[in-house]
Scaffold this active site. Sequence first.
Site, PDB file in Angstrom:
ATOM      1  N   GLY A 160      25.046  93.874 -85.945  1.00 12.21           N
ATOM      2  CA  GLY A 160      25.535  93.280 -85.915  1.00 12.21           C
ATOM      3  C   GLY A 160      25.116  92.302 -86.785  1.00 12.21           C
ATOM      4  O   GLY A 160      24.406  92.064 -86.524  1.00 12.21           O
ATOM      5  N   CYS A 161      26.048  91.576 -87.223  1.00  9.26           N
ATOM      6  CA  CYS A 161      26.068  90.128 -87.983  1.00  9.26           C
ATOM      7  C   CYS A 161      25.895  89.529 -87.262  1.00  9.26           C
ATOM      8  O   CYS A 161      24.079  88.212 -87.724  1.00  9.26           O
ATOM      9  CB  CYS A 161      27.116  90.032 -88.722  1.00  9.26           C
ATOM     10  N   ASN A 162      25.814  88.449 -86.548  1.00  5.23           N
ATOM     11  CA  ASN A 162      25.640  87.917 -85.242  1.00  5.23           C
ATOM     12  C   ASN A 162      24.332  88.295 -84.773  1.00  5.23           C
ATOM     13  O   ASN A 162      23.309  87.768 -84.048  1.00  5.23           O
ATOM     14  CB  ASN A 162      26.493  87.604 -83.963  1.00  5.23           C
ATOM     15  N   VAL A 163      24.070  89.638 -84.682  1.00  5.95           N
ATOM     16  CA  VAL A 163      22.504  90.008 -83.736  1.00  5.95           C
ATOM     17  C   VAL A 163      21.605  89.464 -84.912  1.00  5.95           C
ATOM     18  O   VAL A 163      20.945  89.368 -84.145  1.00  5.95           O
ATOM     19  CB  VAL A 163      23.170  91.443 -83.342  1.00  5.95           C
ATOM     20  N   ALA A 165      21.200  87.452 -86.994  1.00  6.91           N
ATOM     21  CA  ALA A 165      21.368  85.979 -86.948  1.00  6.91           C
ATOM     22  C   ALA A 165      20.013  85.252 -85.741  1.00  6.91           C
ATOM     23  O   ALA A 165      19.400  84.883 -85.657  1.00  6.91           O
ATOM     24  CB  ALA A 165      22.803  85.122 -87.458  1.00  6.91           C
TER      25      ALA A 165
END
EC number: 1.2.1.38
Length: 358
Positions: A160-163, A165
């Site tokens: 996941g993109c937030n993951v 970061a």
Amino acid sequence: MFMHMTFSVAVAGASGYAGGEMLRVLLGHPEAEIGALTAHSNAGSRLGGLHPHLRSLADRVLAPTDVEALAGHDVVVLALPHGASGAVAAQLAERGDGAVVVDLGADHRLVDPAAWEAYYGSAHAGTWPYGLPELLHAGEMTAAAQREALASARRIAVPGCNVTAVTLGLQPGIAAGVVEPRDVVAVLAVGYSGAGRTLKTHLLASEGLGSAQPYAVGGTHRHIPEIVQNLRAAGAADVTLSFTPALVPMARGILATTTARLVEGTDPAAVRAAWEAAYADEPFVHLLPEGEWPSTAATVGANTALVQVAVDARAGRVVTVTALDNLVKGTAGGALQSLNVALGLPETLGLPTDGVAP
């Protein structure tokens, strides 16, 4: 020097933001040949009507997403809603298709089936090799083990993109043992493309411009178990995470501020040394000079994550800030980076490190 190895790629879900960005980065890859493009509700549409920036593919017509359209390619990218990739991947496997399958969705990221069921509410589709080449494993300060796991992989689950970061921001401190894995707090500013392309009232420009709005507050965000999983991989025995994202009025980008308690007695110099050791040789994760802070604008269009770390001595906490483009390093660029590793190509091939400004 590497041997040229042209590969064909089919993209399922090509009409969405993730699918469109996957096509954009593939167009910049010297060895990729784009094959079938499929969609669900947008089947029969011209790609140019949905992604007018992809001029070289503008006249391509989207086929319905079915196994017959996807079969016969060297690589199949699944840019599908959560819960949809598992069935398509299973059908490809049943017909004996030998493609490398790259899942941009969440279906195959989690190791724990119970965590999947708790956050996604359906049966777990199974766990695939994890597409974050920079992921640290316990006992190491370089990500050799993760790259070894991806080498020759036939299935890749993109994070996941937030993951991405939060993991890149904090994992060096976990691996080096300079931060406590309990009482981790992450607050993220996220661009609207992270919410997908589905039309919803709160995503309209008239609602979002000039406004910042939190979502999935109170431990409900589906990326939480994935972040916890990654921090455990880096060596944390027990993780507690407070995770709060907020949509902010920008099209793309994530700015993730993550804090954790400093291990008592740790020299602040050892903190920065941990991040330097982890990312010294990473082509896409850049630790900025002291006092220089990341911005999302500097990462737009690039497969680059910019990281900074500082010690808040009065609070006894380590503060990390990470900026990345959620559609590139957070999704399509990270996917292509992992695919390069799996295919035995140079990891950086076809991927930009320079952003677009202003």
